[in-house]
Design a protein around this motif. Sequence first.
Motif, PDB file in Angstrom:
ATOM      1  N   UNK A  32       4.699 -37.868   9.264  1.00 17.43           N
ATOM      2  CA  UNK A  32       5.477 -37.100   7.858  1.00 17.43           C
ATOM      3  C   UNK A  32       5.554 -36.249   9.366  1.00 17.43           C
ATOM      4  N   UNK A  33       6.290 -35.132   9.804  1.00 19.09           N
ATOM      5  CA  UNK A  33       6.381 -33.886  10.673  1.00 19.09           C
ATOM      6  C   UNK A  33       5.429 -32.918  10.182  1.00 19.09           C
ATOM      7  N   UNK A  34       5.063 -31.978  11.000  1.00 22.73           N
ATOM      8  CA  UNK A  34       4.978 -30.724  10.763  1.00 22.73           C
ATOM      9  C   UNK A  34       5.883 -29.972   9.977  1.00 22.73           C
ATOM     10  N   UNK A  35       6.851 -29.667   9.974  1.00 24.64           N
ATOM     11  CA  UNK A  35       7.743 -29.293   9.469  1.00 24.64           C
ATOM     12  C   UNK A  35       8.004 -29.586   7.834  1.00 24.64           C
ATOM     13  N   UNK A  36       8.255 -30.432   7.661  1.00 25.07           N
ATOM     14  CA  UNK A  36       8.422 -30.998   6.143  1.00 25.07           C
ATOM     15  C   UNK A  36       6.358 -30.877   5.674  1.00 25.07           C
ATOM     16  N   UNK A  55       4.567 -28.928   6.132  1.00 21.99           N
ATOM     17  CA  UNK A  55       4.732 -27.095   6.055  1.00 21.99           C
ATOM     18  C   UNK A  55       6.062 -26.714   4.307  1.00 21.99           C
ATOM     19  N   UNK A  56       6.827 -27.530   4.741  1.00 24.57           N
ATOM     20  CA  UNK A  56       8.007 -27.424   3.283  1.00 24.57           C
ATOM     21  C   UNK A  56       7.629 -27.446   1.793  1.00 24.57           C
ATOM     22  N   UNK A  57       6.077 -29.202   2.256  1.00 21.54           N
ATOM     23  CA  UNK A  57       5.675 -29.308   0.745  1.00 21.54           C
ATOM     24  C   UNK A  57       5.002 -28.603   0.394  1.00 21.54           C
ATOM     25  N   UNK A  58       4.206 -27.927   1.462  1.00 18.97           N
ATOM     26  CA  UNK A  58       2.750 -26.916   1.434  1.00 18.97           C
ATOM     27  C   UNK A  58       3.313 -26.050   0.897  1.00 18.97           C
ATOM     28  N   UNK A  59       4.368 -25.405   0.957  1.00 18.89           N
ATOM     29  CA  UNK A  59       5.185 -24.260   0.598  1.00 18.89           C
ATOM     30  C   UNK A  59       5.137 -23.632  -0.781  1.00 18.89           C
ATOM     31  N   UNK A  60       5.909 -25.500  -1.521  1.00 18.38           N
ATOM     32  CA  UNK A  60       5.578 -26.029  -2.739  1.00 18.38           C
ATOM     33  C   UNK A  60       4.816 -26.404  -3.362  1.00 18.38           C
ATOM     34  N   UNK A  61       3.150 -25.982  -3.529  1.00 22.98           N
ATOM     35  CA  UNK A  61       2.006 -26.503  -3.418  1.00 22.98           C
ATOM     36  C   UNK A  61       1.710 -27.802  -3.505  1.00 22.98           C
ATOM     37  N   UNK A  83      -1.077 -30.832  -2.947  1.00 27.85           N
ATOM     38  CA  UNK A  83      -1.908 -30.764  -2.405  1.00 27.85           C
ATOM     39  C   UNK A  83      -2.520 -32.211  -1.205  1.00 27.85           C
ATOM     40  N   UNK A  84      -0.492 -32.736  -1.392  1.00 22.46           N
ATOM     41  CA  UNK A  84      -1.021 -34.017  -0.255  1.00 22.46           C
ATOM     42  C   UNK A  84      -0.681 -33.329   1.023  1.00 22.46           C
ATOM     43  N   UNK A  85       0.200 -32.186   0.999  1.00 23.32           N
ATOM     44  CA  UNK A  85       0.870 -32.116   2.402  1.00 23.32           C
ATOM     45  C   UNK A  85       0.052 -31.050   3.234  1.00 23.32           C
ATOM     46  N   UNK A  86      -1.020 -30.328   1.671  1.00 24.03           N
ATOM     47  CA  UNK A  86      -2.106 -29.574   2.391  1.00 24.03           C
ATOM     48  C   UNK A  86      -3.615 -30.021   3.446  1.00 24.03           C
ATOM     49  N   UNK A  87      -3.503 -31.587   2.154  1.00 31.07           N
ATOM     50  CA  UNK A  87      -4.620 -32.347   2.707  1.00 31.07           C
ATOM     51  C   UNK A  87      -4.628 -33.106   4.227  1.00 31.07           C
TER      52      UNK A  87
END
Length: 180
Positions: free
Chosen positions: A1-5, A7-13, A15-19
């Motif tokens: 997954x790309x960094x931008x994606x 970050x967008x998922x992280x903005x929606x909280x 946890x998988x994107x954060x990890x």
Amino acid sequence: MEEKELILLLKQSSKDAFTALYKQYWKQVYNFSRLYLTSVDAAEEVVQEVFIKVWETREFLRADDHFKGLLFIITRNLIFNQHRKSLNEDFYKVTVLAALEEPYDVEEEIEANNLQEYIDRLIDELPPRRREIFNLSRKEQKSYKEIALLLDISEKTVENQISEALKYLKKNITLLLLFI
């Protein structure tokens, strides 16, 4: 997954994107921290704090921003804060140790008390309003604005009265010191 994606998922909280972002960047943040911190524990603590800050401020992230750059700015700031805190603690320790090593001088204590009594007498000699303003400022630690509101005068008046009181005190203390 790309960094931008991510970050967008992280903005929606997410946890998988954060990890995923953590796994991708923790080593770089750690290595950067180790350049400035001698302790492994301190560097690990900085890494944790960096990613806690990322999580806490996730809603402010923008997918277009350079995420790696943001991480290093946060890391740098945390390292600077840690250095500043360490310097303050070291200064405090040195000051306390120096104070313990200095012999206690009773005569010096008496002279200090006499000087304080002299200053108190000088303050009592100030005109009543000036004395009131000076005491509110120096003894009660009120700001010029607080004093102005309390006494229903302008801040400029407070400033002028404090200035005049200080001039009077300096002049008289200087005279005393000349004759000691």
